[in-house]
Each structure stands twice: as structure tokens, then as C-alpha cells.
Design an enzyme around this catalytic site. Structure first.
Site, short mmCIF file in Angstrom:
data_model
loop_
_atom_site.label_atom_id
_atom_site.label_comp_id
_atom_site.label_asym_id
_atom_site.label_seq_id
_atom_site.Cartn_x
_atom_site.Cartn_y
_atom_site.Cartn_z
N ILE A 135 0.91 -1.15 0.00
CA ILE A 135 0.00 0.00 0.00
C ILE A 135 0.95 1.20 0.00
O ILE A 135 1.56 1.51 1.02
CB ILE A 135 -0.93 0.00 1.23
CG1 ILE A 135 -1.80 -1.25 1.24
CG2 ILE A 135 -1.79 1.27 1.23
CD1 ILE A 135 -2.68 -1.40 2.48
N PRO A 136 1.11 1.85 -1.14
CA PRO A 136 2.24 2.75 -1.37
C PRO A 136 2.18 4.12 -0.69
O PRO A 136 2.09 5.16 -1.35
CB PRO A 136 2.26 2.88 -2.90
CG PRO A 136 0.83 2.72 -3.29
CD PRO A 136 0.27 1.70 -2.34
N CYS A 137 2.31 4.13 0.62
CA CYS A 137 2.31 5.39 1.36
C CYS A 137 3.56 6.23 1.04
O CYS A 137 3.54 7.45 1.26
CB CYS A 137 2.18 5.14 2.86
SG CYS A 137 3.40 4.00 3.54
N HIS A 138 4.58 5.61 0.48
CA HIS A 138 5.78 6.36 0.10
C HIS A 138 5.51 7.32 -1.06
O HIS A 138 6.30 8.23 -1.29
CB HIS A 138 6.93 5.40 -0.25
CG HIS A 138 6.64 4.51 -1.41
ND1 HIS A 138 5.90 3.35 -1.29
CD2 HIS A 138 6.98 4.61 -2.72
CE1 HIS A 138 5.81 2.77 -2.47
NE2 HIS A 138 6.45 3.51 -3.36
N ARG A 139 4.40 7.14 -1.74
CA ARG A 139 4.07 8.02 -2.88
C ARG A 139 3.35 9.29 -2.45
O ARG A 139 2.92 10.07 -3.30
CB ARG A 139 3.21 7.25 -3.88
CG ARG A 139 3.95 6.10 -4.54
CD ARG A 139 3.11 5.36 -5.54
NE ARG A 139 3.81 4.16 -6.00
CZ ARG A 139 3.22 3.07 -6.43
NH1 ARG A 139 1.89 3.01 -6.50
NH2 ARG A 139 3.94 2.02 -6.80
#
Length: 156
Positions: free
Chosen positions: A121-125
Site C-alpha cells: 500500500i504505497p504510502c511512500h508516494r
């Protein structure tokens, strides 16, 4: 019963947790979660394989069952994160707009920080409105590395 297994990766040691049906959590191996068996299951192996493909630039999307535990608002935010395309970023304000409350950027930031399944779940984006990298459980250097991997492989 939940299972966890740890792997060395290019961003450090990562623990992947599953409940027999779905990936429920990942951690940076700082603290062993309680009540979990250390067991490399088929699902955990598959998650690790997909993560390794992601780190090498060969995978842009993940094909894994995910079951993060959180509030209704957190679930909305995490669902919105899944819609951010590989190699792209959104601001906290963008996510707030996507979940139906333009004024909830700070709450989005809190939900983002509670994401139990980072990378998948790409919270880094998610970045600041000014385009700066802000906050990441693994540290800003890890966030920068993940975004760099995506930028380099975006058009492959």
C-alpha cells in the site's frame, strides 16, 4: 494464527505478516510482534518474491491479498493510496480530496503513518503540498530510495 518471516532487502530487514488468508502487516524488523509464529508460508514467500521484483524494477503492481487493520477513515485513505500510479506522487491534500474531505490533509497524514503494509500500500508516494518528502516509517532515505526505484523504471 498469524505468521511472520523476515527477509533482507535493499532497504533493510523487513518482516512480512500474514493471517492464513492475506498479508496483514509489514515491519522494519525493529520489534517482533507478539503472538506470531515465525513461519515462511507460501503467501509470505510470494509477497517476498513480488517485493524483490519491485526492488529490481521488474514489478509495478502487486498481486497479493491484503487485509490491513484500521478505522473506516484509515481504510479509505489506504484504498486511495492504492490508486496512485507507479512512479507518481500525490500530496496529502490530494488524498484528502480523494476521500471526500479537502480539509483532512492532517488526518490523511496520520492515517498514512499508520499504514501497516508499506510499499504494497504505497504510502511512500505521498508527499507534502510543496513537493518535499515528509515522514516515512522507514525514514526519509528509504522513501527517497523507493521513489527513485519507481522513477528509474517508470517507463520500462
Amino acid at each position: 494464527m498469524n505468521n511472520i518471516f523476515y527477509y533482507e532487502t535493499i532497504i533493510g530487514k523487513i518482516g512480512i505478516v500474514e493471517n492464513g488468508i492475506a498479508i496483514t502487516q509489514m515491519n522494519f524488523a525493529r520489534k517482533m510482534p507478539e503472538g506470531i509464529n515465525i513461519n515462511e508460508t507460501v503467501l509470505i514467500k510470494k509477497a517476498n518474491m513480488q517485493l524483490q521484483e519491485y526492488f529490481s524494477g521488474k514489478r509495478k503492481t502487486f498481486d497479493l491479498p491484503l487485509a490491513p487493520s484500521g478505522t473506516e477513515f484509515q481504510q479509505k485513505v489506504w484504498s486511495s493510496l492504492l490508486e496512485i500510479p507507479y512512479g507518481k506522487t500525490n500530496s496529502y491534500k490530494d488524498i484528502a480530496k480523494n476521500v471526500g474531505n479537502i480539509n483532512a490533509a492532517r488526518a490523511v497524514g496520520m492515517a498514512n503513518s499508520k499504514n501497516p503494509i508499506f510499499i504494497l500500500i504505497p504510502c511512500h508516494r505521498v508527499i507534502g503540498a510543496n513537493g518535499k518528502l515528509v515522514g516515512y516509517a522507514g525514514g526519509l532515505s528509504v522513501k527517497e530510495k523507493l521513489l527513485e526505484i519507481e522513477k528509474q523504471n517508470e517507463n520500462n
